[in-house]
Motif scaffolding. Structure first.
Motif, PDB file in Angstrom:
ATOM      1  N   UNK A 169      -5.343  73.426  28.150  1.00 18.00           N
ATOM      2  CA  UNK A 169      -6.156  74.550  28.616  1.00 18.00           C
ATOM      3  C   UNK A 169      -6.196  74.623  30.145  1.00 18.00           C
ATOM      4  N   UNK A 170      -6.244  75.843  30.629  1.00 17.00           N
ATOM      5  CA  UNK A 170      -6.197  76.110  32.069  1.00 17.00           C
ATOM      6  C   UNK A 170      -7.597  76.481  32.525  1.00 17.00           C
ATOM      7  N   UNK A 171      -8.166  75.703  33.451  1.00 14.09           N
ATOM      8  CA  UNK A 171      -9.523  75.988  33.913  1.00 14.09           C
ATOM      9  C   UNK A 171      -9.525  76.154  35.425  1.00 14.09           C
TER      10      UNK A 171
ATOM     11  N   UNK B 220     -16.581  83.183  43.054  1.00 15.85           N
ATOM     12  CA  UNK B 220     -15.907  81.954  42.617  1.00 15.85           C
ATOM     13  C   UNK B 220     -15.844  80.924  43.741  1.00 15.85           C
ATOM     14  N   UNK B 344     -14.299  79.538  29.848  1.00 15.58           N
ATOM     15  CA  UNK B 344     -12.940  79.816  30.311  1.00 15.58           C
ATOM     16  C   UNK B 344     -12.680  79.199  31.682  1.00 15.58           C
ATOM     17  N   UNK B 345     -13.657  79.310  32.571  1.00 10.44           N
ATOM     18  CA  UNK B 345     -13.401  78.860  33.937  1.00 10.44           C
ATOM     19  C   UNK B 345     -13.496  77.342  34.079  1.00 10.44           C
ATOM     20  N   UNK B 347     -13.429  75.001  31.244  1.00 13.77           N
ATOM     21  CA  UNK B 347     -12.716  74.229  30.223  1.00 13.77           C
ATOM     22  C   UNK B 347     -11.419  74.900  29.786  1.00 13.77           C
ATOM     23  N   UNK B 348     -11.363  76.202  29.866  1.00 14.87           N
ATOM     24  CA  UNK B 348     -10.143  76.917  29.500  1.00 14.87           C
ATOM     25  C   UNK B 348      -9.861  76.940  28.014  1.00 14.87           C
ATOM     26  N   UNK B 362      -1.537  85.432  34.083  1.00 16.12           N
ATOM     27  CA  UNK B 362      -1.365  84.683  35.338  1.00 16.12           C
ATOM     28  C   UNK B 362       0.096  84.624  35.758  1.00 16.12           C
ATOM     29  N   UNK B 363       0.973  84.435  34.767  1.00 13.85           N
ATOM     30  CA  UNK B 363       2.372  84.178  35.105  1.00 13.85           C
ATOM     31  C   UNK B 363       3.212  85.433  35.248  1.00 13.85           C
ATOM     32  N   UNK B 364       2.861  86.495  34.498  1.00 12.41           N
ATOM     33  CA  UNK B 364       3.746  87.675  34.503  1.00 12.41           C
ATOM     34  C   UNK B 364       3.020  88.973  34.819  1.00 12.41           C
ATOM     35  N   UNK B 365       1.716  88.960  35.000  1.00 10.30           N
ATOM     36  CA  UNK B 365       0.927  90.188  35.224  1.00 10.30           C
ATOM     37  C   UNK B 365       0.943  91.125  34.021  1.00 10.30           C
ATOM     38  N   UNK B 369       3.397  88.956  28.242  1.00  8.97           N
ATOM     39  CA  UNK B 369       4.450  88.161  28.853  1.00  8.97           C
ATOM     40  C   UNK B 369       5.746  88.935  29.026  1.00  8.97           C
ATOM     41  N   UNK B 372       7.865  92.979  34.230  1.00 12.36           N
ATOM     42  CA  UNK B 372       7.244  94.197  34.768  1.00 12.36           C
ATOM     43  C   UNK B 372       8.238  95.356  34.810  1.00 12.36           C
ATOM     44  N   UNK B 447     -11.440  84.586  37.422  1.00 12.89           N
ATOM     45  CA  UNK B 447     -10.481  84.271  38.485  1.00 12.89           C
ATOM     46  C   UNK B 447      -9.231  85.122  38.330  1.00 12.89           C
ATOM     47  N   UNK B 455      -4.419  92.427  43.266  1.00  9.26           N
ATOM     48  CA  UNK B 455      -3.012  92.823  43.272  1.00  9.26           C
ATOM     49  C   UNK B 455      -2.879  94.327  43.052  1.00  9.26           C
TER      50      UNK B 455
END
Lengths: 257, 629
Positions: A169-171, B220, B344-345, B347-348, B362-365, B369, B372, B447, B455
């Motif tokens: 998991x990403x936190x 944040x 989420x922030x 522990x995710x 996060x990786x591809x906007x 997935x 773009x 975040x 963006x």
């Protein structure tokens, strides 16, 4: 050696995302991190190393996945990374790394070169890992669902398969708390990198069976009188039929609810 | 004993008990964090009560009348008692008024009583069942007291007995109010509810016509990561939970609850009450979260795991049906998102496909997935110019994530066709368009939302355009209502609004021989409840000669398709699927087609299996009636 004072190191490097080309966490390196986090009482007990010149931001995903501090070893052009890393890993009992590079300059040779440099055994493609009585036991990934148990005396290098763990998991909070520490450059004789073209050609895939899809499906289900693995459910309402499917999926551990 | 003096004593005893109780409860609220609210809100209570709150209560005329009678009567009795007996005026004229007020209150209490005879399932029982009795006792006591005071010595020896009865009624009934706030009884709602109106966390709800539906940004950089334990809520949020009357209107409107998922919005608010008062939660006498036992909690302990199961949190579709229905103006969705943010922030651990979708963002906007560069593949033969920096377009079309869905690409193509037929200068951003961040924000990943919003805003800064149009209500809501807090202000319209305007100006050439047909229309939550736009789509249908048969739940009472808030990614199991229930609503109208105006509703309703109405997008309906060029 008790498991408490086992010294574990994890080697991480940023990967390149296959779609966007942005730096991200490598699946195999993350899996190595996941196995390592299970071995130690808290993330602070891990020695996490990265040798290379990527931006700090590219290492961010690993911090968010639970690394408390990443030590960055700057490398001089042409220096052999395995030797740079080996200097830092002299008194470490267990070194974990991903089995394959996530893009960039990685060659997937690192585990082999590093094990050679450290004169330690390498256990490749680990899915599970246990440490006890001065040795490490590993369940190794083999194709087609096969597995093999390996064991070696510590110290050892283990390269971890990307399927060893679900994505960590990403936190974001951990990203903010994590540290990246730059170690001083190591002066080493630059090694020589040999670049040579890959010679192996792709082999065309050969179908295992020439039967048509329909024929193979008929083979997989029990047609009247034939003996095959499956069951044809014709009776009952949709709920009962669905129940048969669900039971099958549960029996094969394909769903867990 | 002097009867009026006894009343004076009783009044002040009640007043003191009420004050002590309020101080006790206020200490619980003050466990929460500081909040930016003005004390002047106290002066706004009457207007907010009679306008904003009553506006919601009046949707159920029976209970509205009952409440006006019982609360109005009680407040009048108390005010008169305060003047006449509290201040020891002992004026007979005031006693007459008090008799009238007590009569009004008695009538109201009888109405409340009749509602409680066979209560709807959504109402809580337990202590709430006692309320009509307490109210009746108080009304009788007050009436008798006033009668005694008016009659003077005329009643003779019966007066002593009546006086005792009056005092008993006033004591027993009055205890409900005087002790309610301190002990957390049902009448807590009167005091907490009024204070909640004064210190509401969304003060802008009461000013003007603008709806207040945007989530508030987290800072944040100063480590604001949402809410972990009850004490992490702002104090006025804790106060708002205490305003709940457990009427269960939210429960009756909640799609997740109806689908048997483990979420009951009423219970969620009561869980927060249990947490702020550090109770064991066993006093709750309403419907639970489906399949969940009653749990206790502590103001300083984490909410998730103890007080609340994680599944409960992720079942919410953020459709705001609960907030829309709540007569006490409680903000359920804010509560859910605050809790999600912490998970989420820090522990995710977002369940099922939620974490993967966030990683993709996060990786591809993009949520799925995708590259773009593929976002506008569907427009390759439509000659839609890709806007370049330095060029100008009247209308910038943002397609959103729906552009990657092969079904929705048909709708997007139809939209471009319509806009071109109206001779609008439309352009797109091509591969420069990132995601708006809606999904990340609803899943609590503030975040990633702020990154994506930054963006998007810095991208839009490079281009010159007059207006933005989008068929995605989620994107529309983000840009129209949530980006302003981050510094982005845009003139943006949902495509239904633009097409309605164009039709009104007769700018869209329609076929003269277009057949009239009958459809039903599914309102997207993020267009209807979030933005109040329920007319524009209907004007479009009217403009192209289509008759709309309304579902029972439509307009502002529309039921969610099940996608909102990332619920289709977190995918919490229930007894039924939400889109299946919605399709039943559609079937009940008998219409063979259902019009949608949102890529996510399209996907959810298209995913319903079996015999069902055909799902058509609003733009597709218009495009089918365009005159041949």
């Amino acid at each position: 050696m008790s498991i408490q004072n086992l010294k574990v190191a994890v080697l991480l490097a940023p990967a390149t995302h296959p779609v966007s080309g942005r730096p991200c966490a490598a699946a195999a390196d993350s899996a190595a991190l996941a196995l390592a986090l299970k071995l130690v009482p808290s993330p602070q007990h891990l020695l996490v190393l990265y040798a290379g010149d990527a931006d700090d931001a590219a290492l961010g995903p690993y911090l968010a996945q639970g690394v408390s501090c990443i030590n960055v070893l700057p490398t001089l052009a042409g220096a052999e990374i395995s030797r740079v890393l080996a200097r830092q890993l002299q008194d470490v009992d267990l070194v974990l790394c991903g089995r394959r590079a996530g893009g960039g300059q990685g060659s997937a040779m690192l585990p082999y070169l590093l094990a050679e440099e450290l004169e330690a055994p390498l256990l490749p493609d680990a899915l599970q890992l246990q440490v006890g009585n001065g040795q490490v036991e590993v369940e190794q990934y083999l194709p087609k669902g096969q597995r093999r148990q390996l064991a070696a005396a510590l110290p050892a290098v283990v390269s971890v398969h990307e399927r060893a763990s679900a994505p960590l998991p990403y936190a974001h909070a951990r990203l903010l708390q994590g540290q990246i520490r730059h170690l001083s450059p190591v002066s080493l004789q630059p090694g020589v990198v040999h670049l040579e073209p890959a010679s192996r050609r792709a082999r065309p895939l050969v179908a295992a069976s020439r039967a048509s899809g329909h024929e193979r499906m008929l083979g997989a289900i029990a047609t009247d009188g034939a003996k095959a693995g499956g069951v044809v459910v014709k009776q009952g309402d949709p709920v009962e039929k669905a129940q048969v499917l669900l039971t099958y999926l549960r029996d094969h551990h394909l769903v867990d609810f | 004993m002097n009867f009026p003096l006894a009343l004076t004593g009783l009044f002040w005893l009640g007043a003191i008990l009420l004050s002590l109780g309020l101080a006790r409860r206020a200490a619980l609220w003050r466990q929460g964090r500081a909040a930016q609210v003005a004390w002047s809100g106290l002066f706004a209570i009457p207007k907010r009560y009679f306008v904003d709150l009553h506006h919601v209560v009046a949707r159920d005329p029976f209970i509205a009348r009952a409440h006006v009678a019982v609360a109005g009567g009680a407040v009048a009795v108390l005010a008169l008692a305060a003047a006449n007996y509290g201040l020891m005026l002992y004026l007979p004229a005031l006693d007459v008024l008090m008799l009238l007020a007590a009569g009004l209150m008695f009538a109201g209490a009888m109405l409340v009583r009749s509602r409680r005879k066979s209560p709807p399932a959504r109402l809580s029982k337990g202590a709430w069942n006692r309320l009509p009795r307490s109210l009746t006792l108080f009304a009788i006591g007050a009436g008798l007291a006033a009668l005694l005071a008016i009659s003077g010595d005329a009643l003779g020896s019966a007066a002593r007995l009546l006086a005792l009865l009056a005092l008993a009624g006033l004591t027993l009934g009055g205890a409900e109010l005087a002790l309610g706030i301190g002990l957390g009884g049902p009448m807590k709602h009167a005091v907490a509810g009024l204070l909640h109106l004064a210190f509401h966390p969304r003060q802008e709800r009461f000013s003007g016509n603008k709806r207040s539906t945007d989530l508030k940004p987290l800072d944040l950089d100063s480590n604001e990561f949402g809410v972990e334990k009850p004490a992490d809520f702002a104090w006025n949020r804790l106060l708002s939970f205490d305003a709940c009357v457990q009427c269960g209107k939210c429960e009756a409107a909640c799609p997740a609850y109806a689908a048997g998922q483990p979420l009951n919005p009423k219970k969620l608010i009561q869980d927060m009450v249990t947490g702020l008062a550090s109770g064991d939660g066993q006093g709750y006498a309403g419907n639970p979260h489906p399949g969940q036992a009653l749990r206790g909690g502590d103001a300083q302990q984490p909410i998730l795991g103890g007080l609340l199961a994680e599944d409960t949190l992720w079942a919410c579709t953020t459709c705001r049906a609960c907030v829309q229905e709540c007569p006490m103006l409680i903000e359920h969705v804010d509560t859910v998102v605050s809790l999600r943010r912490h998970v989420t922030l820090t522990r995710g651990t977002v369940p099922n496909k939620g974490a993967e979708a966030l990683a993709n963002l996060r990786d591809t906007d993009t949520v799925g997935g995708y590259p773009l560069a593929a976002r506008y593949h569907w427009a390759v033969d439509l000659n839609v110019p890709v806007l370049l920096p330095g060029e100008h377009a009247d209308w910038l079309l943002l397609a959103g994530e729906g552009a990657f869905d092969m079904r929705y690409q048909r709708a997007l193509r139809a939209l471009v066709q319509v806009l071109k037929a109206a001779n609008l200068k439309v352009a797109v951003l091509g591969e420069a368009e990132p995601d708006c961040g809606d999904l990340a924000r609803r899943l609590g990943d503030e975040a990633t939302f702020q990154q994506l919003a930054g963006k998007m805003m810095s991208t839009l800064r490079h281009y010159s355009f007059d207006h933005i149009v989008t068929p995605d209500p989620h994107l529309f809501h983000c840009l129209a209502n949530e980006y302003p807090a981050l510094g982005g202000n845009y003139r943006i319209q949902h495509h239904s609004q633009l097409i309605a305007e164009l039709l009104a100006k007769q700018q869209i050439p329609l076929r003269a021989d277009a057949e009239t047909s009958t459809i039903t229309y599914h309102d997207p939550c993020y267009l209807g409840r979030y933005n109040g736009e329920i007319d524009a789509p209907r004007q479009v249908f009217k403009g192209i000669g289509i008759k709309v048969v309304e579902m029972e739940r439509s307009g502002m009472k529309s039921r969610c398709c099940g996608w909102g808030g990332g619920a289709s990614f977190t995918d919490i199991p229930g007894e039924r699927r939400i889109p299946d229930m919605r399709m039943d609503d559609i079937r009940a109208t008998g219409a063979s087609q259902v019009a949608v105006a949102c890529p996510n509703c399209t996907a959810m309703l298209e995913g319903v299996v079996g015999e069902r109405a055909e799902v058509v997008e609003l733009a597709e309906l218009v495009a089918a009636r365009l005159a041949k060029a």
